[in-house]
Scaffold this active site. Structure first.
Site, mmCIF file in Angstrom:
data_model
loop_
_atom_site.group_PDB
_atom_site.id
_atom_site.type_symbol
_atom_site.label_atom_id
_atom_site.label_comp_id
_atom_site.label_asym_id
_atom_site.label_seq_id
_atom_site.Cartn_x
_atom_site.Cartn_y
_atom_site.Cartn_z
ATOM 1 N N TYR A 92 0.813 -1.285 0.028
ATOM 2 C CA TYR A 92 -0.016 -0.010 0.003
ATOM 3 C C TYR A 92 1.044 1.207 -0.006
ATOM 4 O O TYR A 92 2.028 1.528 0.852
ATOM 5 C CB TYR A 92 -0.839 0.040 1.141
ATOM 6 C CG TYR A 92 -1.746 1.442 1.643
ATOM 7 C CD1 TYR A 92 -2.741 1.469 0.625
ATOM 8 C CD2 TYR A 92 -1.315 2.172 2.557
ATOM 9 C CE1 TYR A 92 -3.148 3.059 0.716
ATOM 10 C CE2 TYR A 92 -1.698 3.267 2.543
ATOM 11 C CZ TYR A 92 -3.022 3.677 1.767
ATOM 12 O OH TYR A 92 -3.660 4.930 1.920
ATOM 13 N N HIS A 96 -1.635 15.874 -2.582
ATOM 14 C CA HIS A 96 -2.854 15.986 -2.339
ATOM 15 C C HIS A 96 -3.379 16.154 -0.691
ATOM 16 O O HIS A 96 -4.673 16.452 -0.447
ATOM 17 C CB HIS A 96 -3.383 14.526 -2.693
ATOM 18 C CG HIS A 96 -3.702 13.347 -1.720
ATOM 19 N ND1 HIS A 96 -2.302 12.497 -1.527
ATOM 20 C CD2 HIS A 96 -4.811 12.893 -0.807
ATOM 21 C CE1 HIS A 96 -2.637 11.747 -0.694
ATOM 22 N NE2 HIS A 96 -4.228 11.925 -0.209
ATOM 23 N N ARG A 133 -14.746 20.175 51.523
ATOM 24 C CA ARG A 133 -14.845 18.961 52.390
ATOM 25 C C ARG A 133 -14.650 17.742 51.192
ATOM 26 O O ARG A 133 -14.252 16.664 51.773
ATOM 27 C CB ARG A 133 -16.314 18.850 53.036
ATOM 28 C CG ARG A 133 -16.446 17.617 53.674
ATOM 29 C CD ARG A 133 -17.685 17.564 54.479
ATOM 30 N NE ARG A 133 -18.676 18.295 54.182
ATOM 31 C CZ ARG A 133 -20.171 17.960 54.174
ATOM 32 N NH1 ARG A 133 -20.309 16.560 54.313
ATOM 33 N NH2 ARG A 133 -21.006 18.931 53.831
ATOM 34 N N ASN A 156 -13.856 9.877 3.030
ATOM 35 C CA ASN A 156 -13.243 9.139 2.050
ATOM 36 C C ASN A 156 -13.746 7.994 1.483
ATOM 37 O O ASN A 156 -13.307 6.825 1.250
ATOM 38 C CB ASN A 156 -11.785 8.726 2.979
ATOM 39 C CG ASN A 156 -10.510 8.107 2.172
ATOM 40 O OD1 ASN A 156 -10.089 7.211 2.291
ATOM 41 N ND2 ASN A 156 -10.116 8.969 1.314
ATOM 42 N N ASN A 171 -14.124 4.569 2.827
ATOM 43 C CA ASN A 171 -13.083 3.810 3.273
ATOM 44 C C ASN A 171 -12.739 3.991 5.013
ATOM 45 O O ASN A 171 -12.707 2.997 5.652
ATOM 46 C CB ASN A 171 -11.684 4.221 2.381
ATOM 47 C CG ASN A 171 -10.496 3.727 2.982
ATOM 48 O OD1 ASN A 171 -10.316 2.376 3.188
ATOM 49 N ND2 ASN A 171 -9.525 4.692 3.417
ATOM 50 N N GLN A 172 -12.839 5.398 5.220
ATOM 51 C CA GLN A 172 -12.766 5.817 6.552
ATOM 52 C C GLN A 172 -14.262 6.014 7.023
ATOM 53 O O GLN A 172 -14.784 7.067 7.265
ATOM 54 C CB GLN A 172 -12.010 6.950 6.775
ATOM 55 C CG GLN A 172 -10.532 7.036 6.346
ATOM 56 C CD GLN A 172 -9.589 8.135 6.617
ATOM 57 O OE1 GLN A 172 -10.043 9.005 7.551
ATOM 58 N NE2 GLN A 172 -8.628 8.362 5.742
#
Length: 495
Positions: free
Chosen positions: A53, A81, A277, A405, A408-409
């Site tokens: 990748y 990009h 307290r 995305n 994808n995300q």
């Protein structure tokens, strides 16, 4: 003396703090061997035409398409990009801590990055060079892509950077610093951006600042109780042991060290308001929560956040999601809640202190001459604004996932937003702590009794050394900042 940071061992938060100034980053033999082995393995993998990748493919949702054949073009493609960041610039100290952390992650030897990339980061950190990085653009999912992309571009001589605090074109800043533009191929570029280093660095710095304020409020609570003449049963070790929460037990023990010797005046009610307290219970719960954040940050400082990872000894390239910043997102949101509640406590203590109906008869607003003077009135107004700002912004970021995305995300942690928000909030908390410290110093001037505990007397003396009595009125903004710094330093002795 320049701080030395060894990348053969996990980073500490102190290393991130030190990186705001030039530091000597040591890339030891073990780290260099790991990085070289992974890089050699990557070359072999690419020679075998195996899919990797970002090296042989497009990015993100475009992974199904071939990448550019020329590896330098692939680097340009990666970073170009991502040039979409917006908003204000990140603080230089956060950017430098981020790049130190990125160097440490790459030095673990699982990213397939060129050794010269880590050397370049080390060389940069030895100077005052700071890439200009926009704050907005990361969702913390495939790492902090857009902010790290801007940093990588500056290291290549593109965009802008600071040198000795002066904003310059990045190429000029590199030249003046004696640094060379960083050459990258596709894997190098992706390895620089495909990690959660900004999220982790900001969370770590926020944790450090929150712990500092947490310690300071423990000291100031004891000083408040001493000046008022409160009964200290609320700190009793047997009481807190029966409560059963480790943080409360430990906070109580620390506060007993500060307040050892407090003598109750007998003029206060049997039971103080909750802001006194219940302080060990509140601050103890904060301690337990901070320990959770400690563990997350500790793991992140030693982790490899990248994709894919390379394991030469097993002939493996493993694609996955180690760039997904969910742990830090949760931790930063918890940190935000801690900061808000510790800030609530300090602001309520200040409110009690300036109120003549609850402060044991001290003048309203602790004014040396009420009406003719106004004492803490402006400081309290500002403290109210500060705590409101913190509370308004405490909605957890980690629950705000929005798909992006091309799905994808399809889930994102938004840890970058959580971490930077928590860091912002700790800076406001620091000022609320300083406001309370100024109030306590003024209370001693306008008629509160002298502290009976040596630790409390020392705390008051430390603040009084930098904050004169408010008589007559004067602007107190600088006094608040000085008091915050001094009580933060003082409280370390009771850690």
């Amino acid at each position: 003396m320049t701080t030395e940071v060894d990348l053969d061992v996990p980073l500490r938060i102190a290393d991130l703090r030190a990186a705001r100034d030039p530091v000597k980053v040591v890339v030891g033999a073990q780290a260099r061997e790991r990085v070289t082995a992974a890089r050699t393995f990557l070359s072999a993998v690419l020679g075998d035409d195996r899919a990797v990748y970002g090296a042989t493919t497009g990015f993100g949702a475009l992974v199904g398409y071939a990448g550019r054949a020329d590896l330098r073009d692939q680097a340009d493609n990666t970073l170009a990009h991502l040039g979409a960041g917006q908003g204000p610039e990140l603080d230089p100290e956060v950017v430098r801590a981020t790049l130190l952390l990125r160097a440490a992650s790459l030095a673990r030897g699982a990213s397939g990055v060129s050794p010269h990339v880590i050397d370049a980061l080390a060389a940069m950190l030895a100077t005052t060079f700071v890439p200009v990085v926009p704050r907005l653009g990361s969702v913390g999912a495939s790492g902090d892509l857009i902010p790290l992309g801007a940093a990588a571009q500056a290291l290549r001589g593109r965009g802008h950077a600071y040198l000795d605090g002066v904003r310059l074109p990045a190429a000029e800043a590199l030249q003046r610093a004696g640094l060379e533009p960083l050459p990258l191929d596709g894997r190098d570029a992706l390895a620089l951006v495909n990690g959660t280093s900004l999220t982790t660095a900001a969370t770590a710095l926020a944790l450090d600042a929150a712990r500092c304020a947490h310690r300071a409020v423990q000291v100031l609570t004891c000083l408040l109780a001493d000046l008022l003449g409160s009964d200290t049963q609320f700190l009793d070790a047997r009481l807190l042991a029966a409560y059963g929460h480790p943080g409360a037990v430990d906070v109580g023990a620390r506060m007993r060290r500060v307040g050892a010797g407090i003598v109750a005046s007998g003029a206060r009610p049997l039971q103080e308001p909750y802001s006194i307290r219940c302080a060990p219970q509140l601050l103890g719960a904060a301690e337990d929560a901070l320990r959770y954040v400690d563990a997350v940050v500790g793991a992140d400082l030693a982790s490899v956040t990248d994709n894919p990872l390379f394991f030469p000894d097993e002939d493996l390239v493993v694609h996955g999601g180690n760039f997904f910043g969910q742990p830090a997102a949760f931790a930063a949101d918890v940190l935000s809640m801690v900061v808000a509640q510790v800030g609530n406590l300090a602001e309520r203590q200040l409110d009690l202190l300036v109120d003549p109906n609850r402060n044991g008869g001290l003048p309203p607003m602790l004014a040396a001459g009420p009406g003719q003077q106004h004492g803490l009135q402006g400081v309290q107004l500002a403290a109210t604004a500060l705590i409101t700002e913190i509370r308004r912004d405490t909605m957890p970021a980690s629950m705000q996932s929005v798909p992006t995305n091309l799905h994808n995300q399809d889930v994102v942690p938004l840890g970058t937003q959580a971490a930077l928000r928590a860091l912002d909030q700790t800076r406001l908390l620091h000022l609320i702590v300083g406001s309370l410290a100024v109030g306590l110093r003024q209370a001693a001037y306008v008629g509160a009794r002298a502290p009976t505990a040596p630790g409390c007397a020392e705390a008051l003396a430390a603040v009084a050394a930098v904050v004169p009595p408010i008589d007559p009125d004067r602007p107190l903004d600088a006094d608040v900042r000085r008091a915050a710094d001094v009580i933060a330093d003082f409280s370390v002795s009771f850690s």
